[in-house]
Design a protein around this motif. Structure first.
Motif, PDB file in Angstrom:
ATOM      1  N   LYS A 355       0.820  -1.213   0.000  1.00  0.00           N
ATOM      2  CA  LYS A 355       0.000   0.000   0.000  1.00  0.00           C
ATOM      3  C   LYS A 355       0.852   1.261   0.000  1.00  0.00           C
ATOM      4  O   LYS A 355       0.344   2.365  -0.283  1.00  0.00           O
ATOM      5  N   ALA A 356       2.151   1.154   0.299  1.00  0.00           N
ATOM      6  CA  ALA A 356       3.045   2.325   0.279  1.00  0.00           C
ATOM      7  C   ALA A 356       3.338   2.681  -1.175  1.00  0.00           C
ATOM      8  O   ALA A 356       4.383   2.343  -1.731  1.00  0.00           O
ATOM      9  N   THR A 357       2.403   3.399  -1.788  1.00  0.00           N
ATOM     10  CA  THR A 357       2.493   3.680  -3.225  1.00  0.00           C
ATOM     11  C   THR A 357       3.094   5.047  -3.523  1.00  0.00           C
ATOM     12  O   THR A 357       3.179   5.446  -4.681  1.00  0.00           O
ATOM     13  N   ASN A 358       3.493   5.789  -2.483  1.00  0.00           N
ATOM     14  CA  ASN A 358       4.169   7.068  -2.705  1.00  0.00           C
ATOM     15  C   ASN A 358       5.336   7.195  -1.732  1.00  0.00           C
ATOM     16  O   ASN A 358       5.508   6.379  -0.821  1.00  0.00           O
ATOM     17  N   THR A 359       6.160   8.212  -1.926  1.00  0.00           N
ATOM     18  CA  THR A 359       7.388   8.322  -1.132  1.00  0.00           C
ATOM     19  C   THR A 359       7.091   8.637   0.325  1.00  0.00           C
ATOM     20  O   THR A 359       7.816   8.191   1.220  1.00  0.00           O
ATOM     21  N   HIS A 360       6.031   9.368   0.583  1.00  0.00           N
ATOM     22  CA  HIS A 360       5.699   9.727   1.969  1.00  0.00           C
ATOM     23  C   HIS A 360       5.346   8.483   2.772  1.00  0.00           C
ATOM     24  O   HIS A 360       5.808   8.292   3.906  1.00  0.00           O
ATOM     25  N   ALA A 361       4.519   7.618   2.208  1.00  0.00           N
ATOM     26  CA  ALA A 361       4.153   6.371   2.892  1.00  0.00           C
ATOM     27  C   ALA A 361       5.361   5.461   3.054  1.00  0.00           C
ATOM     28  O   ALA A 361       5.543   4.805   4.084  1.00  0.00           O
ATOM     29  N   THR A 362       6.210   5.414   2.040  1.00  0.00           N
ATOM     30  CA  THR A 362       7.397   4.553   2.101  1.00  0.00           C
ATOM     31  C   THR A 362       8.396   5.062   3.131  1.00  0.00           C
ATOM     32  O   THR A 362       9.034   4.267   3.832  1.00  0.00           O
ATOM     33  N   GLU A 363       8.527   6.367   3.254  1.00  0.00           N
ATOM     34  CA  GLU A 363       9.397   6.931   4.282  1.00  0.00           C
ATOM     35  C   GLU A 363       8.976   6.450   5.670  1.00  0.00           C
ATOM     36  O   GLU A 363       9.821   6.046   6.489  1.00  0.00           O
ATOM     37  N   ILE A 372      17.265  -3.191   6.608  1.00  0.00           N
ATOM     38  CA  ILE A 372      16.243  -3.502   5.614  1.00  0.00           C
ATOM     39  C   ILE A 372      16.858  -3.901   4.285  1.00  0.00           C
ATOM     40  O   ILE A 372      17.793  -3.258   3.799  1.00  0.00           O
ATOM     41  N   VAL A 373      16.295  -4.951   3.693  1.00  0.00           N
ATOM     42  CA  VAL A 373      16.467  -5.188   2.267  1.00  0.00           C
ATOM     43  C   VAL A 373      15.163  -4.721   1.619  1.00  0.00           C
ATOM     44  O   VAL A 373      14.094  -5.264   1.876  1.00  0.00           O
ATOM     45  N   TRP A 374      15.291  -3.694   0.816  1.00  0.00           N
ATOM     46  CA  TRP A 374      14.129  -2.948   0.316  1.00  0.00           C
ATOM     47  C   TRP A 374      13.771  -3.400  -1.092  1.00  0.00           C
ATOM     48  O   TRP A 374      14.615  -3.375  -1.991  1.00  0.00           O
ATOM     49  N   ILE A 375      12.527  -3.825  -1.285  1.00  0.00           N
ATOM     50  CA  ILE A 375      12.003  -4.109  -2.623  1.00  0.00           C
ATOM     51  C   ILE A 375      11.134  -2.928  -3.031  1.00  0.00           C
ATOM     52  O   ILE A 375      10.158  -2.600  -2.347  1.00  0.00           O
ATOM     53  N   ALA A 376      11.511  -2.282  -4.147  1.00  0.00           N
ATOM     54  CA  ALA A 376      10.850  -1.031  -4.527  1.00  0.00           C
ATOM     55  C   ALA A 376      10.737  -0.924  -6.033  1.00  0.00           C
ATOM     56  O   ALA A 376      11.421  -1.622  -6.788  1.00  0.00           O
ATOM     57  N   ALA A 455       7.004   2.562  -3.014  1.00  0.00           N
ATOM     58  CA  ALA A 455       7.074   4.011  -3.275  1.00  0.00           C
ATOM     59  C   ALA A 455       6.532   4.368  -4.653  1.00  0.00           C
ATOM     60  O   ALA A 455       6.759   5.467  -5.139  1.00  0.00           O
ATOM     61  N   CYS A 456       5.837   3.433  -5.272  1.00  0.00           N
ATOM     62  CA  CYS A 456       5.335   3.607  -6.634  1.00  0.00           C
ATOM     63  C   CYS A 456       3.993   2.894  -6.777  1.00  0.00           C
ATOM     64  O   CYS A 456       3.681   1.964  -6.025  1.00  0.00           O
TER      65      CYS A 456
END
Length: 481
Positions: A355-363, A372-376, A455-456
């Motif tokens: 659900k973190a579809t934008n940078t603010h939510a992902t931050e 973290i190993v980040w999948i983005a 983030a997308c």
């Protein structure tokens, strides 16, 4: 914060014989057309699309006597006296330009619901309203859980999937409604006056629709207009407090902040692992009320604790007890794909925040974990990632990038976190998620978190963020098989 009595502009509107045009089919247009038809209006529905789903919806409405024009959402039907629009229709559409020139008012479905809320002599349920760039749905669901724990008849409605129109015109009676409102809905809703309301945060989003950050913020700020008891704002986000200061509210309405730090008077916050209220207590300069433990919040990530505090503030503004706040938070289960723990495999946690579809939510999501190993990756929607990566770089063990706009994130990582190993998967098929999870497993160490926080947007590879999260969870299950 402005003061003085605010008059309710939602005077009764007699729909009998009125020619009302409904702009758009779908989850808001169809119920609006049915309600208006039932009130005696002559209803015409206009819709841009002419696909199979639209034709099915049109056929249903036409059997009631509603006129439907498919494939023509630009022309104002002759004789239109009011437009009720789906919230997503942009203000610059030719239909609305024509309406403005003809002096025809334009309402959204939320405006219509507000105007209809006390028809038939039934006492209207007050609204506790929530908006913000991120966290709206979770906060409204938490709020509804708290209100139910207090023994109140309530529902989570609005931008959350349950139509406000259905809630206010249905047979069920409510004591209070927990209302999620998007910036789109607020743009088309000048009249609603909430009991209390919260703006959780503000970050650039939907700027293509609103035209500017200032216009976006102004539409969000409408939620405070005419508030009766409390305007709840985020102490860490000054823009939300600025909206409170600009709002014209009823005499005696208070500004109430929420913070992850120790609360000042007229705030809710966190003290030694406890959620604490210094706003809705006697002598708030000297006293505080324990509401719950941080561990009562599921999950207890920082941004979710902030959501819980906002929900608690709204509930407390309505007179809900501290015990009900605690019980409601304990009973709350978040929706899927919102920082959801999927599994632990070989000492590594796998978390789905599709659900973190934008940078603010992902931050906010990245801030919840230490290593973290980040999948983005996915569709960037015009976003830039430098600030996000610069802030989170020290937490990253590695990154696995997928989707159409992954190069934007890769370049930000190269600029701001060049030491972080990056796997760039040059594919956008749905099977890429399994490979992404396998690559993340290779990079991770015991104690790490593999976090899907893209983030997308998802539509380059998946139907929606739910399908993306499902693919991640399935890939994790295959790791542990």
């Amino acid at each position: 914060m402005g003061s003085g009595q605010v008059t309710d502009s939602s005077a009764p509107f007699d729909f009998r014989g009125k020619h009302v045009t409904v702009a758009g089919l779908g989850v808001s247009g169809v119920p609006a057309a049915k309600v208006l038809h039932g009130l005696g209006a002559r209803v015409t529905v206009v819709n841009d699309g002419d696909d199979e789903r639209a034709r099915t919806q049109a056929a249903e409405l036409e059997t009631l006597g509603v006129t439907v024009r498919l494939g023509d959402g630009a022309t104002l039907p002759e004789g239109t006296e009011l437009i009720v629009t789906a919230p997503g229709w942009k203000p610059d559409k030719p239909l609305f330009t024509a309406a403005h020139e003809a002096g025809v008012p334009v309402w959204g479905d939320v405006e219509l619901a507000w105007r209809l809320r006390d028809r038939d002599g039934r006492k209207a349920a007050p609204w506790l309203a929530v908006t913000g760039t991120n966290g709206k749905t979770t906060t409204v669901q938490m709020l509804a859980s708290i209100l139910r724990a207090a023994g109140l008849r309530t529902a989570a409605v609005g931008n959350i999937g349950v139509s406000l129109l259905d809630a206010v015109t249905g047979d069920e009676e409510y004591d209070v409604l927990a209302v999620e409102l998007s910036s789109y809905q607020l743009h088309w809703a000048p009249s609603p006056r909430a009991h209390s309301a919260a703006v959780l945060n503000l970050a650039p989003d939907h700027l293509d629709w609103h035209g500017s950050m200032e216009a976006y913020a102004a539409d969000k700020g409408r939620i405070y207009e005419g508030n009766r008891v409390a305007c709840v704002y985020n102490v860490a986000d000054k823009a939300t407090e600025d909206l409170v200061r600009a709002a014209d509210v009823e005499e005696g309405c208070r500004a109430v902040g929420f913070t992850l730090g120790s609360p000042a008077p007229s705030q809710l916050g966190v003290v030694e692992g406890l959620l604490v209220d210094r706003a809705f207590v006697e002598d708030r300069h000297r006293n505080a009320q324990e509401l719950a433990e941080v561990s009562d919040v599921n999950p207890p990530a920082p941004h979710n604790i902030a959501n819980a505090l906002a929900a608690a503030a709204l509930a407390r503004s309505f007179g809900v007890s501290a015990a009900a706040v605690r019980d409601g938070l304990r009973a709350f289960t978040p929706d899927a794909h919102r920082i959801a723990h999927v599994a632990d495999v070989d000492g590594v946690a796998y978390v789905d925040d599709s659900k973190a579809t934008n940078t603010h939510a992902t931050e906010a999501s990245l801030a919840a974990y230490e290593s973290i190993v980040w999948i983005a990756g996915g569709l960037a929607k015009g976003a830039t990632f430098d600030e996000l990566v610069a802030g989170a770089g020290k937490r990253l063990r590695g990154a696995v990038l997928i989707g159409a706009d992954r190069a934007l994130i890769r370049e930000a990582l190269a600029r701001h976190a060049p030491e972080v190993p990056v796997v760039d998967l040059d594919r956008t098929d749905t099977g890429a998620m399994l490979q992404a999870v396998q690559e993340a497993q290779r990079l991770a160490r015991p104690g790490d978190t593999v976090l899907l926080a893209p983030a997308c947007a998802s539509m380059d590879m998946f139907t929606n963020y739910n399908k993306r999260g499902d693919a991640f969870a399935q890939a994790v299950r295959e790791l542990g098989a």
